[in-house]
Design a protein around this motif. Sequence first.
Motif: not given
Lengths: 266, 291
Positions: B112, B114, B116, B167, B170-171, B174, B290
Amino acid sequence: MLLNFDRLGRWKLVLLGITLLTAAFLLLPILFIAALSFGSSQWLIFPPPGWTLKWYQELFADPRWLESAWTSFQIAIIVTVLSVLLGLVTSFGLTRGRFMFREALKALFLTPMILPVVVLAVALYAFFLQIGLNGTLTGFVISHLVLALPFSILSITSALEGFDKSIEDAAVLCGASPFEAKIRVTLPAISHGIFSAAIFSFLTSWDEVVVAIFMASPTLQTLPVKVWATLRQDLTPVVAAASTLLILLTVLLMVLVAIVRKGLKS
Amino acid sequence: MLSRTDARAEGSKIPAHRLRFTDFDLTLPALGLLVLFFVVPVAILLARSVSEPVPGLGNYAELLGSSTYLRIFANTFIVSGLVTLVSLLIGFPVAWALAIMPSRLASVVFAILLLSMWTNLLARTYAWMVLLQRTGVINKLLIGLGLIDKPLPLVNNLTGVTIGMTYIMLPFIILPLYGVIRKIDPAVLQAAALCGANRWQALVRVLLPLAIPGMAAGALMAFVMSLGYFVTPALLGGTANMMLAELIAQFVQSLVNWGMGGAAALVLLVVTLALYAVQLRFFGTDRMGGR
């Protein structure tokens, strides 16, 4: 104790709760848009009063959407090919070379990744105004290539660093030419790096919007620019349909990556 | 590289096979591309900031002397700081849980994350525009639950930008944090327990300090990325809380003021590079990445 899931006690529920809520938060907009693109209400009411395909029909009936998608695809493919080729050659130079300023050069190659895209967009826009590249396919390709290349270099250098060069040397000792050894031994061994370089380059170009907003002309624009321009006018569900197709492409690429990774492991 | 120039100069006396590429030469095509279409354009833009409309530092004086522009700088930092803080508060427990969860559940959450991260930025921002509008799902839900009477203004303001940007970030918080927490030896926490620490003490005095490098690296990256964001603040923010990237675009696109545009770009560039230097100094390049 804190790092043992089963012995967390009550904390386990708290951590699990936050994680699942976050996962839901991350998934929510994606599912929501996909659902809305099939909804019959023009006002994006959820849950929609009925289901329909009319937004997709509208999307496919409008030649400008199709044209911009085709433009995006062309640019992304050219960028991917150039980015992988350049990335490959550069990475060989960077990993095998023993020259001065090698680390500095590597850092320079990665800077487009960390600089705010808007700075590059504005700078290239000014530069391309002078040399007449704004609104051309070449202009799009060059600017997207500058952004995609760092990802290629990063993926391929890390694959090359993990590759034992003595295997390539062994091939040369067995009679292969250095070039042949690279093509037939080294390239297959670092193919996972090349593959991720290609995927990252494609997505960087395909999803790129900030530079594209500046590069675009009334006659030549990419899909994200078309989405952006439409969004500035209203929140039509046609954008939901276009977004859903973009998301679908991402999911397909992710599945492809997962399959290739699995294939490499076994 | 010198040897090749020499070889060329000597011409035909040198056998063909000695004219091979050195490793440095292999980087030349990419270097050429980067210099011509990255270094030079940015340099020209910055040069224009001190030469247009008149030579001197006038643009910078105007930029730093006007309360309107200072408010945009302040807003840029406030939004980026807020987004970083919220992402960190949500991201830490998630990264922690991911590091110790049963692997099957963790891989679902990773998928999920990845998905997003990879989903088109405009598609995600559009989703939030629709979700957060006055007649949007979130307002309807809150009214339906009886929590509020009138729809909350969730979009075209600070709230909208913060939700949309958190939103996105966040990744990026994290993933590095997960890497750091995963590497912590559980024995250290067992030792803390043996020495009599309760859960809170172990969390605050052992786990959190050990996770600080990951938090700092992730937070710095999210902050720097937020500073330069253009699309999401432009679509989810209001006119009252413009961010720096939008200001640059406006100077160039609507006002055709290259001097001021270049000056604002330089400010953004300097702040970004300075923070990036901090990142490099303390955490190295390995946590970059990223999209």
